[in-house]
Design an enzyme around this catalytic site. Structure first.
Site, PDB file in Angstrom:
ATOM      1  N   GLU A 242       0.875  -1.177   0.000  1.00  0.00           N
ATOM      2  CA  GLU A 242       0.000   0.000   0.000  1.00  0.00           C
ATOM      3  C   GLU A 242       0.907   1.220   0.000  1.00  0.00           C
ATOM      4  OE1 GLU A 242      -3.331   2.381   2.632  1.00  0.00           O
ATOM      5  OE2 GLU A 242      -2.506   0.496   3.389  1.00  0.00           O
ATOM      6  N   CYS A 276      -2.298   9.033   3.080  1.00  0.00           N
ATOM      7  CA  CYS A 276      -2.248   8.751   1.647  1.00  0.00           C
ATOM      8  C   CYS A 276      -3.628   8.809   1.006  1.00  0.00           C
ATOM      9  CB  CYS A 276      -1.594   7.402   1.380  1.00  0.00           C
ATOM     10  SG  CYS A 276      -2.344   6.020   2.246  1.00  0.00           S
TER      11      CYS A 276
END
Length: 479
Positions: A242, A276
């Site tokens: 990720e 993010c």
């Protein structure tokens, strides 16, 4: 002074070499972290290898029960651990407590679904697929969301029957320590979960050199993710990555501008924009552009900056001085290109790595604030004339993690949802990732799935069984 150590075989491992942990609210040393050695890595992997057969053979329902009990144990630690998180990395206490709620939910969901997701998969009367634990997992969690992301790193593999070596961020270790201690307290065997703290590059190299480690799970920058993927190829280790993001938000005419601006500000400035999934670029219909920018500036003006532990603080500091310097660079670059920079609030006097919520309008397309992941409380706002132009601009990024659209009519919602090239699209809302769904990233934003059923399956091998399979494993729920 608070001391943190790696946790191996149910015991802390103090080391002579330590790293000072600098509190971002006051720039003073708030803790020390023992730096793990090669011997610590060897011990953690050896214990995991020794534990893998027994842990894999533990009934899935029993593994799940331990995770649910660990969640209850973690809840008892939330108050103290949240305060430590605020001191260590600048998240407000309220934000830290909210993050621990998600961490608890993650342990519970994986625990409650362990038996179901470990059961054989029938194909027909004579064939089935058995789901087996893939083996030892090396998990690397970041500093920005150390509770929920550490929970995600350990919950699924443990529920699937895999031992886990968690390398947590040394910038914010309290959350990972609390989670591992809660797992041990719930009965997870010593070797089935260990915690390493120290130099990430050195530790990752040592861990991944061991072929017994079969999966690498990492959350962090795209640059580091690519390095880990290349290193994993040497032992053909599976990767769940990720990585970065630069999430676009498309705002069309007809929506409630005040409510939309409030939602965007709340999600963007949570933890000072160090997420993010946070909005990175906002594209607004030209006909409502000026009004929306004004609403966004007004929403941002309510963010009171201050030390993370003070009750009056709405937004705490950035995690390090280099992050402040990065915000200064983006702001200067945009201003020199002709953009309008509006700092919504003032920085507090005295020490601390503070940067105010900043709205940047009329941003030229070549500005760094549009092209790069800012990872801070700076939000560029760009007008568009047509929805096709908005979609094109939103997709003009190497990242493909999350995106958001605010629209009043169904046609626009369907069009934008189908054409945005990201792993997730949220319509008229902004929300973090829940435990029961995968968090997929496309392109430079990641590889594989974390969370939900696909994230659980990342830690399982499938074995095809032919002949009398339907009766051979009838009623079985173990991997």
């Amino acid at each position: 002074m608070k001391q943190y150590h790696s946790l191996i075989n149910r015991a802390p491992v103090p080391r002579v070499k330590k790293r000072d942990l600098i509190g971002p609210s006051n720039e003073t040393t708030v803790a020390q972290v023992s730096v793990a050695t090669n011997e610590d890595v060897t011990a953690a992997v050896d214990h995991a290898v020794d534990a893998r057969t027994e842990w894999a053979a533990t009934p899935a329902g029993e593994r799940g029960r331990m995770l649910v009990e660990a969640a209850a144990s973690l809840e008892k630690r939330v108050k103290e651990a949240s305060l430590r998180m605020a001191i260590e990395q600048g998240k407000t206490v309220a934000e830290a407590e909210g993050e621990f709620v998600r961490a608890v939910e993650t342990l519970v969901w994986n625990g409650e679904n362990a038996e179901r997701l470990s059961a054989p998969l029938p194909i027909d009367d004579t064939r089935c697929l058995i789901r087996e634990p893939i083996g030892v997992v090396a998990a690397f969690s970041p500093w920005n969301y150390p509770a929920v992301l550490s929970a995600r790193k350990v919950a699924a593999p443990l529920a699937a029957g895999c031992p886990v070596i968690l390398k947590a961020a040394e910038e914010s270790p309290a959350a990972a320590v609390a989670i591992v201690e809660a797992l041990w307290e719930a009965g997870v065997p010593a070797g089935a979960v260990s915690l390493l703290l120290g130099d990430p590059s050195h530790l990752s190299e040592q861990i991944m050199a061991r072929p017994e480690v079969r999966v690498i799970s990492f959350t962090g920058s795209t640059r580091v993710g690519k390095l880990l993927a290349a290193r994993a190829a040497q032992n053909l280790q599976n990767c769940v990555l990720e990585l970065g993001g630069n999430a676009p938000v498309i705002v069309t005419a007809g929506v409630d501008l005040k409510d939309t601006a409030q939602q965007v500000a709340e999600y963007k400035f949570e933890h000072a924009g160090q997420s993010c999934n946070a909005p990175g670029r906002v594209f607004v219909d030209q006909t409502i552009y000026d009004d929306f920018v004004a609403e966004l500036e007004q929403a941002a003006a309510h963010y009171v900056l201050g030390p993370a532990t003070e009750s009056t603080t709405v937004m705490g500091p950035l995690f390090a001085q280099r992050a402040v310097e990065r915000m200064a660079h983006f702001t200067k670059d945009a201003a020199e290109r002709g953009a309008k920079v509006h700092e919504a609030t003032t920085r507090p006097d005295g020490p601390g790595f503070f940067w105010p919520p900043t709205i940047i309008s009329n941003v030229p397309p070549e500005s760094g604030v549009l092209e790069e992941e800012v990872f801070g409380p700076i939000l560029p706002v760009v007008p568009f004339d047509t929805i096709d132009e908005a979609i094109q601009n939103a997709n003009a990024s190497p990242y493909g993690l999350a995106s958001y659209v605010f629209a009043a009519d169904e046609t626009t919602k369907r069009l934008v949802t189908s054409q945005l090239d990201t792993g997730s699209v949220s319509i008229n809302m902004l929300r973090g990732v829940r435990a029961d769904v995968p968090n997929p990233g496309r392109h430079e934003s990641g590889l594989g799935y974390e969370g939900g059923e696909p994230g659980f399956a990342a830690f399982q091998n499938l074995k095809l069984v032919n002949g009398a399979a339907a009766t051979l494993f009838e009623g079985s729920s173990d991997a």
